[in-house]
Enzyme design. Sequence first.
Site, PDB file in Angstrom:
ATOM      1  N   SER A 149       0.803  -1.217   0.000  1.00 21.70           N
ATOM      2  CA  SER A 149       0.000   0.000   0.000  1.00 21.70           C
ATOM      3  C   SER A 149       0.838   1.270   0.000  1.00 21.70           C
ATOM      4  O   SER A 149       0.351   2.338  -0.378  1.00 21.70           O
ATOM      5  CB  SER A 149      -0.948   0.016   1.205  1.00 21.70           C
ATOM      6  N   LYS A 187       0.524   4.931   6.578  1.00 18.12           N
ATOM      7  CA  LYS A 187       0.068   5.696   5.420  1.00 18.12           C
ATOM      8  C   LYS A 187       0.771   7.057   5.436  1.00 18.12           C
ATOM      9  O   LYS A 187       1.449   7.413   6.396  1.00 18.12           O
ATOM     10  CB  LYS A 187      -1.455   5.919   5.450  1.00 18.12           C
TER      11      LYS A 187
END
Length: 486
Positions: free
Chosen positions: A45, A97
Amino acid sequence: MVTAGPTRARRRPFREAAEACVTALTIALLLKVFLVEAYHIPTGSMMPTLFGYEAGDGTSIKDTVLVDRLAYLAGDPARFDVAVFRFPLDRERAFVKRVWGLPGDTLRISNGDVQRLEPDGTWRAPQRSARVMDEMWLPLEHHGGWELVGATIDVSAGEVAAAAIEVGATGGALIYPRGAAERDDAARIVDLYRDGYPEALRAQMPERGGQNVVGDLRLGFDVLVPEGDAALTLVTVEVFERAEDGWHVARATVPVDEGALTLVAEAPAAQLAPAGAQAEPAAPPGADTAHLHRGQRARVTLSTLDDVARVTLTGATGSATRAVSLAAVEPLGSYVRITCDGRATLSGLSLARDVHYVLGRAATDTWTVPDRAYFVLGDNTQRSVDSREWRLDAYRFEAGPRAGEVVRGQNIPGENPLTAFSEAPEPVWYFRDEWGERQRLPVVDIGMPPPIEAPFVPRDHFVGRAFLVIWPPTPGGAGPWPRAVH
């Protein structure tokens, strides 16, 4: 008379070893709780900043990063930090993230970019630093995709980036993708999933993606100007981006021996939107060195990123940069071109694209970040479930001692909830809720209220900032290692 010295205590190897182990364990626990902790990256990701991929044959790249736990004790998360936090939809899990939205921001995703609503009512892309972009650029798999006009390449080098490209005395051009000059309306550079991954893994990866045209590009190459009358006197570098109103162009011209590096933006409507960086003066101090020199090698880099074009010339006499604003457009096509008006040698050819953000399954196209909360995205948008689409699914008990109670969590098809058929007389669901607790739900007595959008990370969920990849070595053996995370 003899005076006895101090009696030496008998050595106890086992006790000393035990004390050493306890001390080491205590230090490790203190580091984990208060200073630094290591995290393993299981998915892609955050690729290419952080690698996490496992191929079908067992080949894998899974980074281990160090996280500074003091970073968010001393201050708040900053825009573009690579942050580790407790996942709001399952607080027992840690996620990593990049922070894009701060408290009070209103954001949207448009034309592949994340944009912020400014006080003057305009939407602009937040400007990422060169250090951040060095990690986020995705090198394109461009070997064999170049068209050479009036130029030759030593194919024995294997990769375009490792080869010397000789431009003839009458000049020539390099165009990517191949044939773009003859079929402009079909020229497209797209977001392939495997862009940015090491060559060893690309052949084993699925060819998914490629549905979105990318206009944010970075083109770089070295140029050596030989001596002689037929030698290069001007090189032109262009990035073309097609919109509904026609082709938009960022064009850099680099002269030889005299003149100065220039950069212009051309648009069909001749109206360029104001962006974060304005055009630099036409002749800034030191402009006399902002050109190529015969017999010397220099590097030229042109990028179109976040509605700003930048060209940099770096050589023996120093470095010069020009920047100009671009119109924000939805890219329908794109290609790049290098044109030489005489003999030259090009090498170190590289082409990369920016992350292209899409809405995905988001229920809204804008987000206003509340107080003490943050909006986060993965660097690999094709394999990242992030703030764009987080939501809490709800299950309500309709009967029994828990009647009226609602539990919430992330619904993952085939994984959460799991169905158990062995518990007669009716099957049941086992559901992991937002607190990480396993809930037993009787299927026949469960209602499903509408889901709740949950796109933000609360301030108190942040664990720390990732700052160093400590294992494995850099994929492909290129670049420094251990490597910093920005």
